[in-house]
Design an enzyme around this catalytic site. Structure first.
Site, PDB file in Angstrom:
ATOM      1  N   PHE A   3       7.873 -13.821  -7.439  1.00 10.95           N
ATOM      2  CA  PHE A   3       7.139 -13.397  -8.279  1.00 10.95           C
ATOM      3  C   PHE A   3       6.223 -12.018  -8.790  1.00 10.95           C
ATOM      4  O   PHE A   3       6.244 -12.418  -7.462  1.00 10.95           O
ATOM      5  CB  PHE A   3       6.977 -14.555  -9.401  1.00 10.95           C
ATOM      6  CG  PHE A   3       6.749 -14.064 -11.073  1.00 10.95           C
ATOM      7  CD1 PHE A   3       7.669 -14.839 -11.929  1.00 10.95           C
ATOM      8  CD2 PHE A   3       5.257 -14.065 -11.482  1.00 10.95           C
ATOM      9  CE1 PHE A   3       7.113 -14.125 -13.154  1.00 10.95           C
ATOM     10  CE2 PHE A   3       5.289 -13.846 -12.953  1.00 10.95           C
ATOM     11  CZ  PHE A   3       6.044 -13.657 -13.514  1.00 10.95           C
ATOM     12  N   ASP A  10       4.813 -21.889  -4.587  1.00  8.63           N
ATOM     13  CA  ASP A  10       4.580 -21.613  -5.778  1.00  8.63           C
ATOM     14  C   ASP A  10       6.166 -22.423  -6.482  1.00  8.63           C
ATOM     15  O   ASP A  10       6.880 -22.161  -6.233  1.00  8.63           O
ATOM     16  CB  ASP A  10       5.597 -19.979  -5.848  1.00  8.63           C
ATOM     17  CG  ASP A  10       4.717 -19.786  -7.370  1.00  8.63           C
ATOM     18  OD1 ASP A  10       5.249 -20.507  -8.479  1.00  8.63           O
ATOM     19  OD2 ASP A  10       4.514 -18.878  -7.532  1.00  8.63           O
ATOM     20  N   TYR A  31       4.065 -25.286 -17.962  1.00  8.17           N
ATOM     21  CA  TYR A  31       4.083 -24.960 -19.451  1.00  8.17           C
ATOM     22  C   TYR A  31       5.940 -24.784 -19.227  1.00  8.17           C
ATOM     23  O   TYR A  31       6.451 -24.351 -20.434  1.00  8.17           O
ATOM     24  CB  TYR A  31       3.249 -23.182 -20.134  1.00  8.17           C
ATOM     25  CG  TYR A  31       3.520 -22.076 -18.609  1.00  8.17           C
ATOM     26  CD1 TYR A  31       4.597 -21.185 -18.501  1.00  8.17           C
ATOM     27  CD2 TYR A  31       1.880 -21.656 -18.365  1.00  8.17           C
ATOM     28  CE1 TYR A  31       4.060 -20.132 -17.956  1.00  8.17           C
ATOM     29  CE2 TYR A  31       2.776 -20.628 -17.713  1.00  8.17           C
ATOM     30  CZ  TYR A  31       3.111 -20.259 -17.264  1.00  8.17           C
ATOM     31  OH  TYR A  31       2.793 -19.113 -16.633  1.00  8.17           O
ATOM     32  N   LYS A  32       6.584 -24.683 -18.348  1.00 10.55           N
ATOM     33  CA  LYS A  32       8.290 -24.063 -17.736  1.00 10.55           C
ATOM     34  C   LYS A  32       8.852 -25.431 -17.934  1.00 10.55           C
ATOM     35  O   LYS A  32       9.051 -26.364 -19.401  1.00 10.55           O
ATOM     36  CB  LYS A  32       8.005 -23.334 -16.584  1.00 10.55           C
ATOM     37  CG  LYS A  32       7.916 -22.186 -16.674  1.00 10.55           C
ATOM     38  CD  LYS A  32       8.648 -22.260 -14.938  1.00 10.55           C
ATOM     39  CE  LYS A  32       7.733 -20.136 -14.949  1.00 10.55           C
ATOM     40  NZ  LYS A  32       7.447 -19.247 -15.598  1.00 10.55           N
ATOM     41  N   ARG A  68      19.068 -15.557 -18.191  1.00 10.33           N
ATOM     42  CA  ARG A  68      19.056 -17.055 -17.534  1.00 10.33           C
ATOM     43  C   ARG A  68      19.620 -17.347 -18.602  1.00 10.33           C
ATOM     44  O   ARG A  68      18.716 -17.693 -19.714  1.00 10.33           O
ATOM     45  CB  ARG A  68      17.819 -16.782 -16.497  1.00 10.33           C
ATOM     46  CG  ARG A  68      17.168 -16.283 -15.643  1.00 10.33           C
ATOM     47  CD  ARG A  68      15.742 -17.029 -15.408  1.00 10.33           C
ATOM     48  NE  ARG A  68      15.120 -16.796 -16.580  1.00 10.33           N
ATOM     49  CZ  ARG A  68      13.302 -16.648 -15.786  1.00 10.33           C
ATOM     50  NH1 ARG A  68      13.357 -16.660 -14.446  1.00 10.33           N
ATOM     51  NH2 ARG A  68      12.494 -16.327 -16.475  1.00 10.33           N
TER      52      ARG A  68
HETATM   53  C1  PLP Z   1       7.163 -18.425  -9.728  1.00 12.96           C
HETATM   54  C2  PLP Z   1       6.004 -17.710 -10.918  1.00 12.96           C
HETATM   55  N1  PLP Z   1       5.167 -17.460 -10.573  1.00 12.96           N
HETATM   56  C3  PLP Z   1       3.997 -16.688 -10.393  1.00 12.96           C
HETATM   57  C4  PLP Z   1       4.203 -16.848 -12.017  1.00 12.96           C
HETATM   58  C5  PLP Z   1       2.701 -16.578 -13.202  1.00 12.96           C
HETATM   59  O1  PLP Z   1       2.133 -17.274 -13.811  1.00 12.96           O
HETATM   60  P1  PLP Z   1       0.457 -17.874 -14.751  1.00 12.96           P
HETATM   61  O2  PLP Z   1       1.021 -16.121 -15.229  1.00 12.96           O
HETATM   62  O3  PLP Z   1       0.641 -18.377 -15.242  1.00 12.96           O
HETATM   63  O4  PLP Z   1       0.030 -17.009 -13.650  1.00 12.96           O
HETATM   64  C6  PLP Z   1       5.256 -17.011 -12.948  1.00 12.96           C
HETATM   65  C7  PLP Z   1       5.530 -17.103 -14.353  1.00 12.96           C
HETATM   66  O5  PLP Z   1       4.056 -16.575 -14.965  1.00 12.96           O
HETATM   67  C8  PLP Z   1       6.362 -17.670 -11.764  1.00 12.96           C
HETATM   68  O6  PLP Z   1       7.363 -17.855 -12.665  1.00 12.96           O
HETATM   69  N1  3DJ Z   2       4.369 -16.989 -18.757  1.00  9.80           N
HETATM   70  C1  3DJ Z   2       4.959 -15.864 -19.067  1.00  9.80           C
HETATM   71  C2  3DJ Z   2       4.387 -15.252 -20.251  1.00  9.80           C
HETATM   72  O1  3DJ Z   2       2.921 -15.478 -20.368  1.00  9.80           O
HETATM   73  C3  3DJ Z   2       5.293 -14.551 -21.066  1.00  9.80           C
HETATM   74  C4  3DJ Z   2       6.897 -15.300 -20.728  1.00  9.80           C
HETATM   75  C5  3DJ Z   2       7.297 -15.471 -20.048  1.00  9.80           C
HETATM   76  C6  3DJ Z   2       6.649 -16.237 -18.810  1.00  9.80           C
HETATM   77  C7  3DJ Z   2       6.761 -17.243 -17.977  1.00  9.80           C
HETATM   78  O2  3DJ Z   2       6.259 -17.761 -17.433  1.00  9.80           O
HETATM   79  C8  3DJ Z   2       8.073 -16.147 -17.302  1.00  9.80           C
HETATM   80  C9  3DJ Z   2       8.723 -16.455 -15.787  1.00  9.80           C
HETATM   81  N2  3DJ Z   2       7.770 -16.943 -14.694  1.00  9.80           N
HETATM   82  C10 3DJ Z   2       9.591 -15.910 -15.111  1.00  9.80           C
HETATM   83  O3  3DJ Z   2      10.423 -16.967 -14.506  1.00  9.80           O
HETATM   84  O4  3DJ Z   2      10.119 -14.904 -15.553  1.00  9.80           O
END
Ligand code: PLP
Ligand code: 3DJ
Length: 425
Positions: free
Chosen positions: A129, A210, A235-236, A385
């Site tokens: 990510f 992660d 939150y997922k 997805r």
């Molecule tokens: C695999 C992964 N890592 C990192 C993130 C970033 O998370 P956050 O915005 O909660 O820091 C996300 C989702 O947004 C994710 O799916």
């Molecule tokens: N964290 C998100 C957000 O703030 C807005 C929309 C989506 C997200 C997501 O978590 C996306 C997710 N991490 C992904 O797997 O793409």
């Protein structure tokens, strides 16, 4: 019952589903099908209740909510850590519910990346990510190290999957730290965490994961695998709510490590209000907290996590695999003629909790799905997805989504939309 491709078959599977009663615990769309629990899980009645109870504590108790509330805020993070621990195979003291995914990664790299002598590099991968890569690059820059030289990203042979042997081959003697996903956010591939942790430690390298796409989706054994640290969002799959507070795991052998980013909530709780300018860190994962917990983004997790502990990860995983395997066979049977390719592992041991469906028109097929009130998500350039969630989706949902896709393709309904992504996809 032998599988056939009728809706009646899906209904029969639902009728024997032991997790079916949990569907009624959630606020589901009344006019459609939600398949995006891998991005934002749905609100449950129990999560709503614990949030409202905390809100009420604030209303009635003010500052006394910290110690005397229904769910005292001062210990809420620790209480939630104990509920998170069984989901990731950890001891309660090895877990803390705090920060966010990206903030926790910053904290853990600031604490555990100790470049020394020849070992100055961080190993990651090209499919992870983006936020993780941004964080790793900035952590290197803070140490005066050039990411172009000090961040090594293992590449994927096909743009979908990573090979553990390629990652192990990249564990050279200039690597100080490895950060990898447990489950890849696009293809849903599960990496073999036990094997990677063993290989890293044989080479004296620390390894962190992660776990955003695996927590609440698959069982873990972080403690027994010897993983050094991990971090995730709630939150997922855990349904903690938008922007819900994240989680971190630090293996007990690292207790006593000085937090890279220190703050008073990392103190021993009995010392915190001494207000001493010399910090006494907690002697467990709590040391990696920074500031005041985001109470209203923690409170829903109390209700949400209760259900995971009630059901157990094995039952959740069993239903999740049954749903994704069923979806795979339906896609093969019904959608293959329309040019869809499944970009997720066929093997159950390597498959997370969502399926990635590739198609050149994916962006506008998603828009057509939303017009039918089916909620997927889209990842550029060509991925739809779909996450059938164990606690609230049904086999009939899976059947209906695949048939809706067939209708969209057969009638070329997607042509009514532009093939570009929305701002939030
Ligand atoms: C695999 C992964 N890592 C990192 C993130 C970033 O998370 P956050 O915005 O909660 O820091 C996300 C989702 O947004 C994710 O799916
Ligand atoms: N964290 C998100 C957000 O703030 C807005 C929309 C989506 C997200 C997501 O978590 C996306 C997710 N991490 C992904 O797997 O793409």
């Amino acid at each position: 019952m032998a599988q056939d491709f009728t809706r009646t078959y899906a209904e029969t599977r639902d009728a024997s589903d032991t997790l079916a009663p949990y569907r009624g615990e959630f606020y589901l769309p009344t006019d459609g099908i939600y398949m995006d629990g891998n991005s934002l899980g749905l609100l449950s009645k129990r999560a709503e209740q614990t949030l409202l109870e905390s809100l009420n504590d604030w209303k009635e108790l003010g500052i006394d909510g910290w110690m005397s509330g229904r769910h005292p805020w001062f210990n809420l993070s620790e209480q939630l850590a104990a509920l998170n621990a069984p989901l990731i195979g950890a001891r309660a003291e090895e877990v803390m519910v705090t920060g966010s995914t990206t903030v926790n990664l910053h904290q853990l790299v600031a604490s555990f990346f100790k470049p020394e002598g020849k070992r100055t590099k961080i190993l990651a991968d090209t499919l992870t990510f983006p936020s993780d890569i941004y964080a790793l690059k900035s952590q290197l820059e803070l140490r005066g190290l050039d990411p172009a030289e000090h961040l090594v990203q293992v590449s994927s042979p096909d743009g979908r999957y990573l090979k553990e042997e390629d990652i192990i081959a990249a564990m050279t003697d200039d690597i100080a730290l490895i950060v990898l996903p447990t489950v890849l956010y696009r293809s849903g591939q599960i990496l073999d965490m036990a094997r990677l942790a063993k290989a890293a430690h044989e080479r004296d390298i620390l390894i962190g994961f992660d776990a955003c796409h695996s927590v609440g989706a698959i069982p873990h054994a972080f403690h027994d695998w010897g993983v050094d640290f991990a971090y995730w969002c709630n939150y997922k799959h855990l349904n903690g709510g938008p922007g819900s507070v994240g989680g971190l795991f630090v293996h007990e052998r690292h207790f006593g490590t000085t937090p890279g980013l220190a703050g008073w909530f990392g103190s021993r709780k009995d010392k915190q209000f001494d207000m001493d300018h010399t910090m006494t860190p907690a002697d467990h994962a709590g040391a990696f907290q920074i500031g005041t917990p985001h109470v209203l983004s923690l409170a829903p997790q109390l209700g949400a996590l209760e259900m995971f502990n009630e059901v157990g990860m094995d039952a959740i995983r069993e239903k999740s695999l049954a749903l994704t395997t069923y979806m795979t066979t339906l896609i093969d049977e019904v959608l293959a003629p329309y040019g869809f390719v499944i970009g997720s592992p066929r093997s159950e041991t390597q498959r997370g909790a969502h399926l990635s469906l590739e198609h050149p028109e994916a962006a506008r097929i998603c828009k057509a799905l939303k017009q039918h009130r089916v909620i997927p998500d889209f990842r550029a350039p060509n991925i739809i997805r779909l996450a059938p969630v164990a606690l609230y989706n049904t086999f009939t949902d899976v059947y209906d989504v695949v048939m809706t896709l067939q209708t969209i393709m057969e009638n070329k309904e997607y042509e009514a939309f532009e093939n570009v992504r929305e701002v939030v996809a």
